[in-house]
Every structure is written in C-alpha cells, then in structure tokens.
Design an enzyme around this catalytic site. Structure first.
Site, PDB file in Angstrom:
ATOM      1  N   MET A 196      35.036  40.721  43.199  1.00 33.34           N
ATOM      2  CA  MET A 196      34.132  40.654  44.360  1.00 33.34           C
ATOM      3  C   MET A 196      33.824  39.203  44.694  1.00 33.34           C
ATOM      4  O   MET A 196      33.284  38.468  43.874  1.00 33.34           O
ATOM      5  CB  MET A 196      32.825  41.401  44.068  1.00 33.34           C
ATOM      6  CG  MET A 196      33.021  42.897  43.888  1.00 33.34           C
ATOM      7  SD  MET A 196      31.512  43.697  43.349  1.00 33.34           S
ATOM      8  CE  MET A 196      30.634  43.858  44.893  1.00 33.34           C
ATOM      9  N   GLU A 208      25.345  46.296  43.548  1.00 35.99           N
ATOM     10  CA  GLU A 208      26.759  46.596  43.719  1.00 35.99           C
ATOM     11  C   GLU A 208      26.977  48.096  43.483  1.00 35.99           C
ATOM     12  O   GLU A 208      26.518  48.626  42.467  1.00 35.99           O
ATOM     13  CB  GLU A 208      27.518  45.746  42.698  1.00 35.99           C
ATOM     14  CG  GLU A 208      28.957  46.062  42.508  1.00 35.99           C
ATOM     15  CD  GLU A 208      29.527  45.283  41.305  1.00 35.99           C
ATOM     16  OE1 GLU A 208      29.165  44.095  41.094  1.00 35.99           O
ATOM     17  OE2 GLU A 208      30.316  45.886  40.556  1.00 35.99           O
ATOM     18  N   GLU A 251      42.806  26.170  26.559  1.00 33.82           N
ATOM     19  CA  GLU A 251      42.212  27.502  26.730  1.00 33.82           C
ATOM     20  C   GLU A 251      42.228  28.209  25.373  1.00 33.82           C
ATOM     21  O   GLU A 251      43.276  28.290  24.738  1.00 33.82           O
ATOM     22  CB  GLU A 251      43.005  28.288  27.784  1.00 33.82           C
ATOM     23  CG  GLU A 251      42.696  29.774  27.860  1.00 33.82           C
ATOM     24  CD  GLU A 251      41.216  30.089  28.091  1.00 33.82           C
ATOM     25  OE1 GLU A 251      40.603  29.533  29.027  1.00 33.82           O
ATOM     26  OE2 GLU A 251      40.669  30.896  27.311  1.00 33.82           O
ATOM     27  N   HIS A 282      27.274  38.082  34.346  1.00 32.85           N
ATOM     28  CA  HIS A 282      27.194  36.853  35.148  1.00 32.85           C
ATOM     29  C   HIS A 282      26.345  35.774  34.487  1.00 32.85           C
ATOM     30  O   HIS A 282      25.307  35.397  35.026  1.00 32.85           O
ATOM     31  CB  HIS A 282      26.583  37.158  36.525  1.00 32.85           C
ATOM     32  CG  HIS A 282      27.294  38.200  37.326  1.00 32.85           C
ATOM     33  ND1 HIS A 282      26.687  38.885  38.356  1.00 32.85           N
ATOM     34  CD2 HIS A 282      28.564  38.665  37.269  1.00 32.85           C
ATOM     35  CE1 HIS A 282      27.546  39.735  38.899  1.00 32.85           C
ATOM     36  NE2 HIS A 282      28.694  39.629  38.251  1.00 32.85           N
ATOM     37  N   TYR A 300      37.293  29.507  36.752  1.00 35.30           N
ATOM     38  CA  TYR A 300      37.185  28.961  38.119  1.00 35.30           C
ATOM     39  C   TYR A 300      36.959  27.451  38.121  1.00 35.30           C
ATOM     40  O   TYR A 300      37.652  26.712  38.823  1.00 35.30           O
ATOM     41  CB  TYR A 300      36.078  29.687  38.890  1.00 35.30           C
ATOM     42  CG  TYR A 300      36.437  31.137  39.090  1.00 35.30           C
ATOM     43  CD1 TYR A 300      37.206  31.526  40.179  1.00 35.30           C
ATOM     44  CD2 TYR A 300      36.094  32.104  38.149  1.00 35.30           C
ATOM     45  CE1 TYR A 300      37.594  32.847  40.349  1.00 35.30           C
ATOM     46  CE2 TYR A 300      36.466  33.430  38.307  1.00 35.30           C
ATOM     47  CZ  TYR A 300      37.219  33.794  39.404  1.00 35.30           C
ATOM     48  OH  TYR A 300      37.611  35.096  39.555  1.00 35.30           O
ATOM     49  N   GLY A 301      35.976  27.000  37.324  1.00 40.38           N
ATOM     50  CA  GLY A 301      35.672  25.563  37.285  1.00 40.38           C
ATOM     51  C   GLY A 301      36.879  24.758  36.844  1.00 40.38           C
ATOM     52  O   GLY A 301      37.255  23.749  37.474  1.00 40.38           O
ATOM     53  N   GLY A 318      37.426  34.327  33.488  1.00 39.26           N
ATOM     54  CA  GLY A 318      36.788  35.525  34.028  1.00 39.26           C
ATOM     55  C   GLY A 318      37.600  36.226  35.110  1.00 39.26           C
ATOM     56  O   GLY A 318      37.441  37.425  35.337  1.00 39.26           O
ATOM     57  N   ASN A 355      37.392  40.377  35.865  1.00 41.78           N
ATOM     58  CA  ASN A 355      36.293  40.699  36.777  1.00 41.78           C
ATOM     59  C   ASN A 355      36.707  41.670  37.884  1.00 41.78           C
ATOM     60  O   ASN A 355      37.876  41.996  38.049  1.00 41.78           O
ATOM     61  CB  ASN A 355      35.606  39.432  37.324  1.00 41.78           C
ATOM     62  CG  ASN A 355      36.483  38.605  38.217  1.00 41.78           C
ATOM     63  OD1 ASN A 355      37.335  39.115  38.910  1.00 41.78           O
ATOM     64  ND2 ASN A 355      36.253  37.293  38.198  1.00 41.78           N
ATOM     65  N   GLY A 356      35.704  42.114  38.626  1.00 40.74           N
ATOM     66  CA  GLY A 356      35.927  43.098  39.682  1.00 40.74           C
ATOM     67  C   GLY A 356      36.434  42.484  40.971  1.00 40.74           C
ATOM     68  O   GLY A 356      36.622  43.183  41.960  1.00 40.74           O
ATOM     69  N   ASN A 401      27.332  38.328  43.136  1.00 43.53           N
ATOM     70  CA  ASN A 401      28.388  38.025  42.155  1.00 43.53           C
ATOM     71  C   ASN A 401      28.805  36.564  42.327  1.00 43.53           C
ATOM     72  O   ASN A 401      29.008  36.113  43.454  1.00 43.53           O
ATOM     73  CB  ASN A 401      29.579  38.940  42.383  1.00 43.53           C
ATOM     74  CG  ASN A 401      29.152  40.387  42.589  1.00 43.53           C
ATOM     75  OD1 ASN A 401      28.397  40.678  43.506  1.00 43.53           O
ATOM     76  ND2 ASN A 401      29.604  41.264  41.752  1.00 43.53           N
TER      77      ASN A 401
HETATM   78  P1  FAD Z   1      35.005  31.367  32.964  1.00 43.37           P
HETATM   79  O1  FAD Z   1      35.731  32.066  34.044  1.00 43.37           O
HETATM   80  O2  FAD Z   1      34.304  32.174  31.935  1.00 43.37           O
HETATM   81  O3  FAD Z   1      36.085  30.427  32.247  1.00 43.37           O
HETATM   82  C1  FAD Z   1      35.828  29.722  31.062  1.00 43.37           C
HETATM   83  C2  FAD Z   1      37.089  29.669  30.238  1.00 43.37           C
HETATM   84  O4  FAD Z   1      36.910  28.754  29.155  1.00 43.37           O
HETATM   85  C3  FAD Z   1      37.474  30.998  29.602  1.00 43.37           C
HETATM   86  O5  FAD Z   1      38.827  31.268  29.878  1.00 43.37           O
HETATM   87  C4  FAD Z   1      37.224  30.791  28.128  1.00 43.37           C
HETATM   88  O6  FAD Z   1      38.081  31.537  27.284  1.00 43.37           O
HETATM   89  C5  FAD Z   1      37.433  29.299  27.969  1.00 43.37           C
HETATM   90  N1  FAD Z   1      36.687  28.727  26.843  1.00 43.37           N
HETATM   91  C6  FAD Z   1      35.386  28.951  26.493  1.00 43.37           C
HETATM   92  N2  FAD Z   1      35.035  28.226  25.426  1.00 43.37           N
HETATM   93  C7  FAD Z   1      36.134  27.502  25.072  1.00 43.37           C
HETATM   94  C8  FAD Z   1      36.401  26.571  24.025  1.00 43.37           C
HETATM   95  N3  FAD Z   1      35.444  26.222  23.145  1.00 43.37           N
HETATM   96  N4  FAD Z   1      37.648  26.037  23.934  1.00 43.37           N
HETATM   97  C9  FAD Z   1      38.614  26.395  24.830  1.00 43.37           C
HETATM   98  N5  FAD Z   1      38.423  27.273  25.838  1.00 43.37           N
HETATM   99  C10 FAD Z   1      37.199  27.820  25.955  1.00 43.37           C
HETATM  100  N6  FAD Z   1      31.971  37.577  39.410  1.00 43.37           N
HETATM  101  C11 FAD Z   1      32.147  37.769  40.724  1.00 43.37           C
HETATM  102  O7  FAD Z   1      31.880  36.872  41.531  1.00 43.37           O
HETATM  103  N7  FAD Z   1      32.635  38.965  41.188  1.00 43.37           N
HETATM  104  C12 FAD Z   1      32.922  40.011  40.355  1.00 43.37           C
HETATM  105  O8  FAD Z   1      33.367  41.066  40.819  1.00 43.37           O
HETATM  106  C13 FAD Z   1      32.696  39.835  38.963  1.00 43.37           C
HETATM  107  N8  FAD Z   1      32.928  40.843  38.077  1.00 43.37           N
HETATM  108  C14 FAD Z   1      32.825  40.588  36.735  1.00 43.37           C
HETATM  109  C15 FAD Z   1      33.176  41.594  35.825  1.00 43.37           C
HETATM  110  C16 FAD Z   1      33.170  41.325  34.454  1.00 43.37           C
HETATM  111  C17 FAD Z   1      33.541  42.405  33.478  1.00 43.37           C
HETATM  112  C18 FAD Z   1      32.812  40.037  33.981  1.00 43.37           C
HETATM  113  C19 FAD Z   1      32.806  39.718  32.513  1.00 43.37           C
HETATM  114  C20 FAD Z   1      32.451  39.048  34.884  1.00 43.37           C
HETATM  115  C21 FAD Z   1      32.458  39.308  36.247  1.00 43.37           C
HETATM  116  N9  FAD Z   1      32.138  38.313  37.173  1.00 43.37           N
HETATM  117  C22 FAD Z   1      32.263  38.555  38.514  1.00 43.37           C
HETATM  118  C23 FAD Z   1      31.692  36.968  36.735  1.00 43.37           C
HETATM  119  C24 FAD Z   1      32.774  35.884  36.891  1.00 43.37           C
HETATM  120  O9  FAD Z   1      33.985  36.304  36.313  1.00 43.37           O
HETATM  121  C25 FAD Z   1      32.262  34.593  36.225  1.00 43.37           C
HETATM  122  O10 FAD Z   1      31.077  34.210  36.869  1.00 43.37           O
HETATM  123  C26 FAD Z   1      33.276  33.457  36.299  1.00 43.37           C
HETATM  124  O11 FAD Z   1      34.469  33.793  35.646  1.00 43.37           O
HETATM  125  C27 FAD Z   1      32.711  32.184  35.691  1.00 43.37           C
HETATM  126  O12 FAD Z   1      33.607  31.113  35.932  1.00 43.37           O
HETATM  127  P2  FAD Z   1      33.604  29.823  35.018  1.00 43.37           P
HETATM  128  O13 FAD Z   1      34.665  28.907  35.481  1.00 43.37           O
HETATM  129  O14 FAD Z   1      32.214  29.307  34.944  1.00 43.37           O
HETATM  130  O15 FAD Z   1      33.924  30.342  33.534  1.00 43.37           O
END
Ligand code: FAD
Length: 509
Positions: free
Chosen positions: A111, A364, A35, A447, A15-16, A104, A108-109, A485
């Site tokens: 939500m 949930e 990635e 999370h 997301y970020g 993620g 993820n689900g 979430n």
């Molecule tokens: P991420 O989405 O984790 O993205 C980080 C990315 O950076 C990843 O693709 C990773 O592979 C990459 N990365 C990491 N380290 C490195 C590196 N050293 N070099 C290169 N790439 C790298 N949240 C909700 O709000 N609703 C839901 O229903 C929900 N269900 C979930 C179900 C599951 C099974 C899981 C695991 C999570 C769920 N979440 C849910 C949580 C949500 O997915 C996360 O909070 C969200 O994805 C975090 O976003 P982010 O941008 O911080 O990091």
C-alpha cells in the site's frame, strides 16, 4: 578475519537503503550495500518460491522454529532458516520486519499511501510540504511503480468482495472510505484471475513474500542501481556496530549462514556511511555503537520519539450473521455472504476518519484469505502517537529494549473500540475475540517508526549530528507516526535527503 577498504557503505536494503544506493550510483559513486537477510534472487532464486499464508515453509520465518504470523496457521519447522519475515518480541510489543534484499518491500502489503498534508506538516514542521507534494512524493510514486486498481475490476472481482463489503459496511456506519494505490501490478492480478499466469496475490502470498506481481525494491530502485555496475550487494552480512576512525568509520560485520550461525567476521573501513537498517535496526546500530564503539557524540535524542504508527489490529466477527440477518435486515447481501472465501492479499481500501478530531484514525480494510468463508472482517487501524515510546540498549542482553507502555497506546485501543462498536451497531457482529484477547491487538507493530528523528538526531537532511559523513535516510527519521502506511513517505524523505547530500557532501570528490 577479513578487512576491506571502501568509499561508500550502505547498511540495509529497504526503502532508505535502496534510494541511497540508486542516487549514489547514478552520481557515479561506487557503493557496497550490506544486508543481513538473503538475496532471494541469487543462484536462480534457489531459496524460493516464497511461502503462502496457509502452508508456511521455513523460508517464511527469520531464524525461528515456528511461523510467527499474528493470525493464520502456525507451522513448525525442523530447521531454523534465514526466512523473509522476522518478528522482534519486546515486553509489550511485537515488531514485524522484512529480511532480505529489499527489506520490508518483500513482505508488505504494497500500500503506497500519501499522508494527510496537514499531518505531514505537523510531524515535520521544518520541511517544505509543498516541495514534498510537488516533487518528492511524485518521484517516489514513479520510481516505486505505484498503480491503482481499476474501478471495474474492483467492482466485479470475487477476490475484492471483502473490500466492497468493508466499504459498504463503513458507509452504513457513517464513515468515509478511500481507495488506496499499491505497488502490486493490477494488470498482473487481472491475468491471475483469468488463469493466464501463476497466482500470487490471488494465491494467498504476501507477508511471507510474493513470487509474482509485486514491484518490490529488487525490481525497482535496486535493479536500476545494479544496472549502473557500481553497486555490490552482500547478503547474509549482519552489522554488529560501528566505530569512528581517522578517515571515516570501521564497520564490524558478522557473516552468517542460512541457519544464522556466524561463519566469518569482517571489518569494513569506509569514508561515508549510510545507516538504513530500518527504524529498529538503525536505532539499534546507533545505540550499540555508542556502547561498544564509544561513539558518544550523538545527540541525546537517539532512541527517543519511537512509535508503532498507532497500529492496532482488530476485527469483527460475523459468525452471528444468521441471527443478525433475522434481527436486522434479512435482505442485506452483506450479512448473508460474509467477506468471501476468495480474497486477494493486497488491500486497496480504507476507512478515512482522519477529520474526526476526537477519533482520528485510518483503518485499512484488510483481507483474511483463509481459503474459506470465515465471517470475519479484519482491519489494521493506524493512529497518531501523541506520547511516543523509546528504545534503549541493554548491555546485559547486547540488545535493545522497547519502552512501550499503556500511556503510549491506550488511545489507539479507544479508537479501535469506537470504530468496531459503530460498525457493529450499524451492521451487526461482535468484536473478534477469536483473533486477539479482547479483540484488539495494540501489541502488533507492522510500522515501526523513529528512534533517530530528522531535525533531532540528524540535521534536516539526514546527516547524523555530532559526526561527519554519517547518514540516515530510513524509517528511523519519522517521529513515531505518519498516520498512514509509511513506505511512500520513507521513500520520499530519502529522495529529499539524498538530493541534498549528493549535491553538497560529494561536491569535493
Ligand atoms: P526496512 O524496509 O525494514 O529495511 C531495513 C533493512 O535493513 C532490512 O532488509 C533488514 O534486514 C536490514 N538490516 C537491519 N539490521 C541490519 C544489520 N544490523 N545489518 C545488516 N542489515 C540489517 N508499509 C506501507 O507503506 N504499506 C504497506 O502495505 C505495508 N505493509 C506491511 C506489512 C508487513 C507485514 C510489514 C512487516 C510491514 C508493512 N509496511 C507497510 C511497513 C513497511 O514495509 C516499512 O515501513 C518499510 O519497509 C520501512 O523501510 P526502511 O527502509 O525504513 O526499513
């Protein structure tokens, strides 16, 4: 050894990272995004289809020889593969994360829950809540394609019996429930049920990836960013650490193959660097760069204020159903039929006990789509984290450690016990010891949040303190919990940060 010189580098495609990429490219800036996981869409999606919950293939799991789900079937593989779901195992906690372009959002689900306004303000005392409510949350909802399950569909679909039973049982126990929006298309789901399109949510797909229906980031933010022609995404590029240079940063990258072996090394020199590897990944990059890259000007808060969003997985066993029916109320349909053999993987409702100051939580109502009636009600409970944990770097492991102790999670188990006890008293059943020892899983984290918190490790817009042109706009910014979430909040925060960063830090170009 390869070397590249570029302007703007984004690490991570969750997301970020996706928000950063879209807003930078829309402002006319060229962006390279790295990635560590696969681009699942490349070469006509040759590493797909994603696995369902019942028969995981090796594309379900990041570089391990067996699947790692907290429940369900465990499968063994002949060959490790850069699969979509990772599990990072620490002493007292197992943290799940998505791997691949989309982060993620792939696992993820879906939500998309807006936090409580008062709690958002408590967590982010220096942010303008009204601006978030009026601008950044609606923007995130629009860009992420958030939709709601239609009432009539919810009321009649056999695939949502688990949710209806969950809600009515909660009401019986005196709890309030809410319906929650999602990024899975309910229009698509209705067609699945009608047999008009391939089944995904109704075909037991979710934590190992959805083949259809879910508007994950490669279909929203990243698709839009790629359309500008200014974004290049490089998959299987894993960043090791970062070093400050005269003109910006040197980023040290391992290029891996699908077995996880390092096949090449690359150094990328960039002017502006966006660390968006998620709470675990970004914190690890900061701490590793402190150690290996001699970046010692960070604020002392790096690694602290980490938490699991108060996650506890728990469940209730309805196997005593027949007994309970006789004892309680033989006419109650809920008891006689369990949660259903057909279950959608997409949760759409929850128990909102946030106003109860003594036991503040959001539960949930989760599916357990085993394909047969298992008489089990499953919940992912989300709590506050009043005592946050901490992440440190251990040079002997060249990895991070997560300091997560009893003091950090004991209240979450208390809340879960309170919830299950009340539910069982009103509805019958026992805590589900089948799923976890004691029936409570406080060592599960879906999370992860924090480690580089806004206003502490960064300024109020995600600019890393102690350095120039270094930014964080992902889940690492959120201090330990947000009470629901988290991805909608992470997206809204990223939008807010990027607006200011583009306006101010790019004005001279
Ligand atoms: P991420 O989405 O984790 O993205 C980080 C990315 O950076 C990843 O693709 C990773 O592979 C990459 N990365 C990491 N380290 C490195 C590196 N050293 N070099 C290169 N790439 C790298 N949240 C909700 O709000 N609703 C839901 O229903 C929900 N269900 C979930 C179900 C599951 C099974 C899981 C695991 C999570 C769920 N979440 C849910 C949580 C949500 O997915 C996360 O909070 C969200 O994805 C975090 O976003 P982010 O941008 O911080 O990091």
């Amino acid at each position: 050894h390869m070397e590249e010189n570029i302007e703007n580098l984004v690490i991570g495609s969750g997301y970020g990272g996706a928000v950063a990429a879209l807003r930078l490219t829309q402002a006319g800036k060229k962006v390279v995004m790295l990635e560590m996981g696969l681009d699942w869409e490349k070469d006509d999606g040759k590493h797909k289809p994603f696995s369902d919950l019942i028969t995981p293939k090796n594309n379900s799991t990041w570089l391990k020889k067996s699947s790692q789900a907290p429940m369900m079937n465990i499968a063994h593989f002949n060959r490790k593969f850069t699969g979509v779901l990772d599990r990072l195992d620490f002493e007292n906690i197992k943290v799940y994360a998505g791997r691949g372009v989309g982060g993620g959002s792939l696992v993820n689900g879906g939500m998309a829950v807006q936090p409580k306004k008062a709690y958002f303000q408590e967590i982010f005392p220096d942010l303008n809540v009204d601006k978030f409510w009026n601008t950044y949350f609606p923007l995130a909802q629009k860009e992420l394609d958030v939709n709601e399950i239609p009432d009539d569909y919810y009321e009649q679909s056999p695939y949502y019996k688990f949710a209806r039973v969950g809600e009515s049982e909660a009401h019986k126990a005196g709890f309030e429930t809410v319906r929650v929006p999602n990024v899975y298309s309910f229009e698509y789901m209705k067609k699945e049920e009608a047999g008009e399109v391939p089944k995904s949510a109704l075909g037991k797909e979710v934590i190992y990836g959805n083949n259809h229906g879910k508007q994950s980031l490669e279909k929203t933010y990243l698709k839009k960013a790629l359309k500008t022609g200014l974004l290049i995404i490089q998959d299987l590029h894993r960043v090791d650490y970062v070093e400050e240079t005269k003109n910006g940063y040197a980023v040290y990258v391992d290029i891996i193959d699908t077995a996880g072996l390092v096949i090449a090394k690359k150094t990328i020199n960039c002017k502006k660097l966006f660390l968006n590897a998620g709470s675990m990944g970004t914190t690890k990059l900061l701490l590793t760069s402190m150690h290996k890259g001699k970046m010692t000007n960070f604020d002392a808060s790096v690694g602290s204020n980490w938490g699991n969003n108060g996650n506890v997985m728990t469940g209730r066993n309805m196997v005593n159903t027949l007994f309970n029916r006789v004892e309680n109320d033989a006419t109650d349909a809920n008891f006689s039929t369990g949660t259903g053999s057909k279950q959608s993987t997409i949760p759409v409702s929850g128990v909102d006990n946030w106003e109860d100051k003594k036991h503040a939580f959001f539960a949930e109502i989760s599916p357990l789509p085993m394909g047969l009636e298992v008489y089990t009600a499953l919940y992912l409970i989300i709590n506050k984290v009043p005592v946050p944990g901490r992440i440190s770097y251990d040079p002997s492991l060249d990895d991070i450690r997560v300091h997560w102790e009893e003091k950090n999670f004991k209240h979450t188990v208390k809340n879960a016990k309170y919830f299950i006890k009340k539910m069982n008293k009103a509805n019958g059943g026992t805590p589900s010891g089948l799923l976890w020892k004691g029936g409570y899983g406080p060592d599960i984290c879906y999370h992860p949040l924090g480690g580089a918190v806004i206003g502490k490790t960064t300024d109020l817009f995600g600019r890393v303190k102690g350095y120039k042109n270094l930014y964080i706009t992902d889940g690492a910014l959120v201090p330990a919990s947000i009470g629901v979430n988290p991805f909608l909040t992470i997206t809204a925060l990223a939008e807010y940060c990027m607006e200011e960063i583009i306006k101010t830090d790019f004005s001279e170009d």
